[in-house]
Design a protein around this motif. Sequence first.
Motif, PDB file in Angstrom:
ATOM      1  N   ARG A  91      34.483   4.786  52.305  1.00 24.59           N
ATOM      2  CA  ARG A  91      33.049   4.957  52.522  1.00 24.59           C
ATOM      3  C   ARG A  91      32.790   5.759  53.790  1.00 24.59           C
ATOM      4  O   ARG A  91      31.908   6.619  53.823  1.00 24.59           O
ATOM      5  N   ASP A  92      33.568   5.494  54.826  1.00 23.72           N
ATOM      6  CA  ASP A  92      33.371   6.211  56.091  1.00 23.72           C
ATOM      7  C   ASP A  92      33.656   7.699  55.954  1.00 23.72           C
ATOM      8  O   ASP A  92      32.964   8.524  56.538  1.00 23.72           O
ATOM      9  N   GLU A  93      34.694   8.017  55.167  1.00 26.34           N
ATOM     10  CA  GLU A  93      34.998   9.438  54.969  1.00 26.34           C
ATOM     11  C   GLU A  93      33.876  10.110  54.180  1.00 26.34           C
ATOM     12  O   GLU A  93      33.457  11.225  54.498  1.00 26.34           O
ATOM     13  N   ALA A  94      33.370   9.430  53.154  1.00 25.43           N
ATOM     14  CA  ALA A  94      32.270   9.993  52.361  1.00 25.43           C
ATOM     15  C   ALA A  94      31.032  10.189  53.247  1.00 25.43           C
ATOM     16  O   ALA A  94      30.328  11.195  53.162  1.00 25.43           O
ATOM     17  N   ARG A  95      30.775   9.218  54.111  1.00 24.84           N
ATOM     18  CA  ARG A  95      29.615   9.274  55.005  1.00 24.84           C
ATOM     19  C   ARG A  95      29.740  10.454  55.987  1.00 24.84           C
ATOM     20  O   ARG A  95      28.787  11.204  56.212  1.00 24.84           O
ATOM     21  N   ALA A  96      30.932  10.620  56.548  1.00 23.51           N
ATOM     22  CA  ALA A  96      31.155  11.737  57.487  1.00 23.51           C
ATOM     23  C   ALA A  96      30.991  13.073  56.768  1.00 23.51           C
ATOM     24  O   ALA A  96      30.386  14.008  57.296  1.00 23.51           O
ATOM     25  N   ARG A  97      31.511  13.160  55.551  1.00 27.93           N
ATOM     26  CA  ARG A  97      31.381  14.404  54.792  1.00 27.93           C
ATOM     27  C   ARG A  97      29.919  14.681  54.463  1.00 27.93           C
ATOM     28  O   ARG A  97      29.474  15.835  54.474  1.00 27.93           O
ATOM     29  N   MET A  98      29.170  13.626  54.160  1.00 27.96           N
ATOM     30  CA  MET A  98      27.743  13.807  53.860  1.00 27.96           C
ATOM     31  C   MET A  98      27.007  14.325  55.095  1.00 27.96           C
ATOM     32  O   MET A  98      26.179  15.242  54.990  1.00 27.96           O
ATOM     33  N   LEU A  99      27.320  13.757  56.253  1.00 26.50           N
ATOM     34  CA  LEU A  99      26.647  14.224  57.475  1.00 26.50           C
ATOM     35  C   LEU A  99      26.980  15.693  57.744  1.00 26.50           C
ATOM     36  O   LEU A  99      26.106  16.477  58.128  1.00 26.50           O
ATOM     37  N   ARG A 100      28.223  16.050  57.511  1.00 26.33           N
ATOM     38  CA  ARG A 100      28.620  17.469  57.657  1.00 26.33           C
ATOM     39  C   ARG A 100      27.827  18.340  56.677  1.00 26.33           C
ATOM     40  O   ARG A 100      27.288  19.384  57.028  1.00 26.33           O
ATOM     41  N   ALA A 101      27.720  17.860  55.433  1.00 30.32           N
ATOM     42  CA  ALA A 101      27.022  18.636  54.402  1.00 30.32           C
ATOM     43  C   ALA A 101      25.536  18.797  54.740  1.00 30.32           C
ATOM     44  O   ALA A 101      24.954  19.869  54.580  1.00 30.32           O
ATOM     45  N   LEU A 102      24.914  17.716  55.231  1.00 25.77           N
ATOM     46  CA  LEU A 102      23.487  17.793  55.570  1.00 25.77           C
ATOM     47  C   LEU A 102      23.265  18.793  56.703  1.00 25.77           C
ATOM     48  O   LEU A 102      22.259  19.500  56.736  1.00 25.77           O
ATOM     49  N   ASP A 103      24.221  18.844  57.642  1.00 22.36           N
ATOM     50  CA  ASP A 103      24.120  19.809  58.737  1.00 22.36           C
ATOM     51  C   ASP A 103      24.232  21.242  58.242  1.00 22.36           C
ATOM     52  O   ASP A 103      23.615  22.148  58.791  1.00 22.36           O
ATOM     53  N   GLU A 104      25.032  21.445  57.215  1.00 21.62           N
ATOM     54  CA  GLU A 104      25.227  22.793  56.667  1.00 21.62           C
ATOM     55  C   GLU A 104      24.035  23.273  55.845  1.00 21.62           C
ATOM     56  O   GLU A 104      23.863  24.468  55.641  1.00 21.62           O
ATOM     57  N   THR A 105      23.272  22.316  55.333  1.00 24.56           N
ATOM     58  CA  THR A 105      22.219  22.670  54.384  1.00 24.56           C
ATOM     59  C   THR A 105      21.063  23.397  55.071  1.00 24.56           C
ATOM     60  O   THR A 105      20.594  22.952  56.122  1.00 24.56           O
ATOM     61  N   VAL A 106      20.624  24.490  54.482  1.00 23.94           N
ATOM     62  CA  VAL A 106      19.446  25.203  54.990  1.00 23.94           C
ATOM     63  C   VAL A 106      18.410  25.284  53.869  1.00 23.94           C
ATOM     64  O   VAL A 106      18.714  25.820  52.798  1.00 23.94           O
ATOM     65  N   ILE A 107      17.263  24.686  54.076  1.00 22.34           N
ATOM     66  CA  ILE A 107      16.147  24.837  53.140  1.00 22.34           C
ATOM     67  C   ILE A 107      14.923  25.192  53.971  1.00 22.34           C
ATOM     68  O   ILE A 107      14.538  24.430  54.855  1.00 22.34           O
ATOM     69  N   GLU A 108      14.344  26.352  53.737  1.00 19.90           N
ATOM     70  CA  GLU A 108      13.174  26.765  54.509  1.00 19.90           C
ATOM     71  C   GLU A 108      12.002  27.067  53.591  1.00 19.90           C
ATOM     72  O   GLU A 108      12.188  27.391  52.419  1.00 19.90           O
ATOM     73  N   GLY A 109      10.811  26.960  54.169  1.00 18.31           N
ATOM     74  CA  GLY A 109       9.589  27.212  53.409  1.00 18.31           C
ATOM     75  C   GLY A 109       8.919  25.918  52.992  1.00 18.31           C
ATOM     76  O   GLY A 109       7.717  25.858  52.809  1.00 18.31           O
ATOM     77  N   ILE A 110       9.714  24.876  52.808  1.00 21.58           N
ATOM     78  CA  ILE A 110       9.191  23.539  52.499  1.00 21.58           C
ATOM     79  C   ILE A 110       9.856  22.566  53.465  1.00 21.58           C
ATOM     80  O   ILE A 110      10.919  22.866  54.004  1.00 21.58           O
ATOM     81  N   SER A 111       9.226  21.411  53.689  1.00 23.11           N
ATOM     82  CA  SER A 111       9.908  20.366  54.461  1.00 23.11           C
ATOM     83  C   SER A 111      10.755  19.542  53.510  1.00 23.11           C
ATOM     84  O   SER A 111      10.430  19.439  52.326  1.00 23.11           O
TER      85      SER A 111
END
Length: 596
Positions: free
Chosen positions: A396-416
């Motif tokens: 679970r901890d590895e999945a959680r760390a990977r998710m945090l990394r993924a959220l940091d990588e994500t770019v969505i602009e124009g909408i919140s």
Amino acid sequence: MFKKVLIANRGEIAVRVIRACRDLGISSVAVYSDFDRDSLHTRLADEAYYIGDSPATESYLAVERILEVGRNSGADAIHPGYGFLAENSSFASAVIDSGMTWIGPSPDAIAAMGDKVAARKMAESAGFPPVPGTLEMIESPAEIVDFANKYGWPVAIKASAGGGGKGMRIVHSADEAEQAFVSARREAASYFGNDAVYLERYIQRPRHVEVQVLADLHGNAVWVGERDCSCQRKHQKVIEESPCPSISEETRKALGEAALRLVRASGYVSAGTVECLVDESDNFYFLEMNTRIQVEHCVTEEVFDLDLVATQIRIAAGESLEISQENLVADGHAIECRINAEDPSQGFMPTPGLITAWRMPQGPGIRVDAGYEAGLEVGQFYDNLVAKIIAHGRTRDEARARMLRALDETVIEGISTNIPLHKAILTHPEFIEAKHYTRFIEEDLDLNALAKPRPSASRAAEALSRQRVIVEVGSKRFDVNVYIPESADGSGAGAGAARPRTASALGRYKPKPPIGQQVRESATAVPGTITAPMQGTIVQINVEEGQEVSAGQALCILEAMKMENQISADISGRVKEIKCKVGDTVGAGETLVILE
Ligand code: MV4
């Protein structure tokens, strides 16, 4: 196997089903509304047919139009996805009557599980104890008091035709019973067209755990682990994971076996989900059964290395399940974050608008199922899910760390989006220790402290031009966005010149006027002039012209993206003019009420 499948849905789940079809060598048929003429599912399918106006009642709920496309396109089967017509037994019957195969459980099973009182009875008789409560609908508030005398307060009133907690009322004492009964019935009648309500003991601090099941037409059935969906807000799941981190191996096995008993006793066929509440002593109770593929099916797919959508299709085509229970062993842990177009720092206000930049995360253990990309618009007509990010790890901890990394990588602009909320949840000690419960998001998180979304590119597209500048400070490299007013920029070309938009690189970007964003940002607030914060439909007006109101008082309700938004007075005063009426579609920035 089918040659051609029609997908009666849109967004990420339509894309997901198209992918399963392609993997199986099946040709896919999309249906689309006006709003979705350019959408991802429309373009990805092998064929696509226009079915009507943007409101779902004119398109994705238009049974006759969809059946007609099914027949005319030569589809052998229809996959409903989730939502819309997925749990509509009459639609399932109509598909079958039209000579096509329904990819889902029988219309009888859908109807039986849709009646929550009938489903509770069925679970009880299958040896899966439902949440303690009534096995019949109740007729009077006195029954609430009788029930509480036996089981104690609080008591939950639920709609028999409801589900997912919609219309649920919690009653704490005898003097609340009458009013709660009347309003629960009224709400059930207006939402579900059926005022039948029943009672359950209100379980304190429960976890929401659900079992994935698969059953074929030949009597084979398996359970494919469970998912924990305790992280919810207003009965909307926000983060789901598999396996459930907080139950014992023994409880897990008992839960799975109870779910299988229910599947066998009810003769259920296809993929399905048995939802349970688990109390603080690990007692579990049947809540309801969902007769569809669910949004969160992906976490199960990742830990069991199984394609649930393809399996649904194979089952409908008459194939036998190839998997046996012994071989279904969870491999590691998976977490899913639902990325919604909403602003958690503004009371989760929906944020329709044009997606001006879009970059999805990649790398080890990351999967993305999305329904959008740059250049597409998120509208007010459908739900606000734009993508699902799924992280898989050995623990679970590895999945959680990977998710945090993924959220940091994500770019969505124009909408919140709710990405700041996800980061706050994933780093909160309660979530890390898997101790989060019912009111975790509302009570334990500081929503006001959530990082405000970055300045949106649609704002930049209007007045500001963005320049990416590399700066070195003390020989350390910084990648900096500088927003320069267009007038000062000199080029007059705006943000488009600063960086080509992703979608134009794809050669298909057609600018559309962004809805929702532009006016909200450019409107200078005039005290007493109440404007629509987003495009939507007025569903209720609470005041009359001439009425005195106080600051903060609700004036009307604006519905957008299936969410109701209260529009409140910004000053105390008198209602001078009401410029809208119930049923009006209003644009962002449009004046609704004038106070003086
Ligand atoms: C409940 C409950 C407590 N007692 N029923 C129903 C549908 C789902 N969205 C949540 N529902 C609940 N039903 C009884 N009898 C508490 C919830 C509930 C909840 C449960 C687990 C984790 C988070 C939750 C958030 C809100 C409500």
